[in-house]
Design a protein around this motif. Sequence first.
Motif, PDB file in Angstrom:
ATOM      1  N   SER A  64     -14.366 -27.799   8.431  1.00  0.00           N
ATOM      2  CA  SER A  64     -13.162 -28.177   9.178  1.00  0.00           C
ATOM      3  C   SER A  64     -13.091 -29.674   9.424  1.00  0.00           C
ATOM      4  N   MET A  65     -14.227 -30.366   9.389  1.00  0.00           N
ATOM      5  CA  MET A  65     -14.253 -31.806   9.629  1.00  0.00           C
ATOM      6  C   MET A  65     -14.002 -32.617   8.358  1.00  0.00           C
ATOM      7  N   ALA A  66     -14.006 -31.959   7.210  1.00  0.00           N
ATOM      8  CA  ALA A  66     -13.802 -32.657   5.945  1.00  0.00           C
ATOM      9  C   ALA A  66     -12.312 -32.766   5.626  1.00  0.00           C
ATOM     10  N   GLN A  67     -11.993 -33.443   4.533  1.00  0.00           N
ATOM     11  CA  GLN A  67     -10.607 -33.715   4.163  1.00  0.00           C
ATOM     12  C   GLN A  67     -10.359 -33.246   2.743  1.00  0.00           C
ATOM     13  N   PRO A  68      -9.089 -33.052   2.341  1.00  0.00           N
ATOM     14  CA  PRO A  68      -8.801 -32.668   0.953  1.00  0.00           C
ATOM     15  C   PRO A  68      -9.373 -33.688  -0.025  1.00  0.00           C
ATOM     16  N   ILE A  69      -9.691 -33.225  -1.232  1.00  0.00           N
ATOM     17  CA  ILE A  69     -10.384 -34.088  -2.182  1.00  0.00           C
ATOM     18  C   ILE A  69      -9.460 -35.071  -2.890  1.00  0.00           C
ATOM     19  N   ALA A  70      -8.144 -34.868  -2.845  1.00  0.00           N
ATOM     20  CA  ALA A  70      -7.219 -35.738  -3.578  1.00  0.00           C
ATOM     21  C   ALA A  70      -7.400 -37.197  -3.158  1.00  0.00           C
ATOM     22  N   GLY A  71      -7.591 -38.060  -4.139  1.00  0.00           N
ATOM     23  CA  GLY A  71      -7.722 -39.482  -3.876  1.00  0.00           C
ATOM     24  C   GLY A  71      -9.070 -39.911  -3.333  1.00  0.00           C
ATOM     25  N   THR A  72     -10.056 -39.023  -3.313  1.00  0.00           N
ATOM     26  CA  THR A  72     -11.370 -39.339  -2.748  1.00  0.00           C
ATOM     27  C   THR A  72     -12.424 -39.466  -3.848  1.00  0.00           C
ATOM     28  N   LEU A  73     -13.629 -39.827  -3.432  1.00  0.00           N
ATOM     29  CA  LEU A  73     -14.755 -39.904  -4.353  1.00  0.00           C
ATOM     30  C   LEU A  73     -15.034 -38.543  -4.996  1.00  0.00           C
ATOM     31  N   GLN A  77     -13.543 -29.657  -0.170  1.00  0.00           N
ATOM     32  CA  GLN A  77     -13.166 -30.758   0.699  1.00  0.00           C
ATOM     33  C   GLN A  77     -14.125 -31.918   0.498  1.00  0.00           C
ATOM     34  N   PHE A  78     -13.799 -33.054   1.107  1.00  0.00           N
ATOM     35  CA  PHE A  78     -14.628 -34.248   0.995  1.00  0.00           C
ATOM     36  C   PHE A  78     -14.981 -34.759   2.379  1.00  0.00           C
ATOM     37  N   HIS A  79     -16.264 -35.098   2.573  1.00  0.00           N
ATOM     38  CA  HIS A  79     -16.712 -35.697   3.828  1.00  0.00           C
ATOM     39  C   HIS A  79     -17.310 -37.067   3.501  1.00  0.00           C
ATOM     40  N   PRO A  80     -16.789 -38.146   4.103  1.00  0.00           N
ATOM     41  CA  PRO A  80     -17.268 -39.483   3.743  1.00  0.00           C
ATOM     42  C   PRO A  80     -18.666 -39.808   4.242  1.00  0.00           C
TER      43      PRO A  80
END
Length: 352
Positions: free
Chosen positions: A129-138, A158-161
Amino acid sequence: MSETTADLARRLAQNAEAACREYLSSGRRSGRYWIVGDVRNTPGRSMFVRLKDSLKGPAGNWTDAATGEHGDLLDVIRESCGLVDFKDVADEAWRFLALPHPEPESASRYKRKAPAPTSSPLAAKRLFSMAQPIAGTLAESYFRNRGITALHGTGSLQFHPRCYYRPDEHEPTQTWPALIASVTDLDGHQTGAHRTWLDPNGFSEARLGKAPIDTPRRAMGDLLGNAVRFGVAGEVMAAGEGIETMLSLRCVLPDLPMAAALSAAHLAALTLPVSLRRLYIVCDDDPAGEEARNSLGARAEAEGIETLTIAPMLGDLNEDLRLRGLDALTASVRVQLAPQDVARFLKTAQLA
């Protein structure tokens, strides 16, 4: 401190023990304090969180005797969850405050309840839930560098920085960017999460984009029988081990529902939907992969499910995609499909 921040801190302090049980589950209550290793939820005894207002300070305030760090429960949420932006901290605090919290002094059953393990399904849900969609990420770049372009319908990723990584219990925590995958059961309920830590410096053939650490992949939660899913299974589906393997096949068969079980052992134990009539088992070219295929295939056939194998030309389907190319992978997969599925699924892939 803004009024909103002060209000959040005050509300959290009113539920100090419940907050500690939620975010510092490696610790325990001792008198008027919660004791834990540090603000990142490490087991130990150097950090003290005040559970009740006193002359020494308000509830919710904490001090780490080993490092001299101190703060309030908003800091606990930020550090234990690996958050960066205050908006994410506030959102998580409001989510927690919306939950029912029994009074710890009056609910003896609640007081005896063991803290949730950090690798529990609840911890997995919180991480995802704390991560973000992968579009545009590493994470998106990671897949594209591995030749994977079919990223439609990948809400399970999802992606977590800044995802926490600890080499072992005796070494300090590190943070690396990570791909976070949601593991679900057949009803779509999340039971676990899988982390692939990524190299922030970009893609390299030596590590294929994964972080330069000893174990760049780890899973948490309840995995047995469950999987990372792409699409909803009906009468036909494919199942294999790795996320990258199944997404490589998805480049050829973009409309075929798929499941990544994350390991050979978990592939062998995958729970199959009652609606399934034909199962494609994606087999990696190694003894563990062959054993998983045989075990899952025997169980599926015993349930009246037709089973077919999709075998790679090289070590796995992502290696096929990267080294042989999409056309060669398509040709290889085509001859392994049932004739009716060539028209149903492969035609769409060729027109994409």
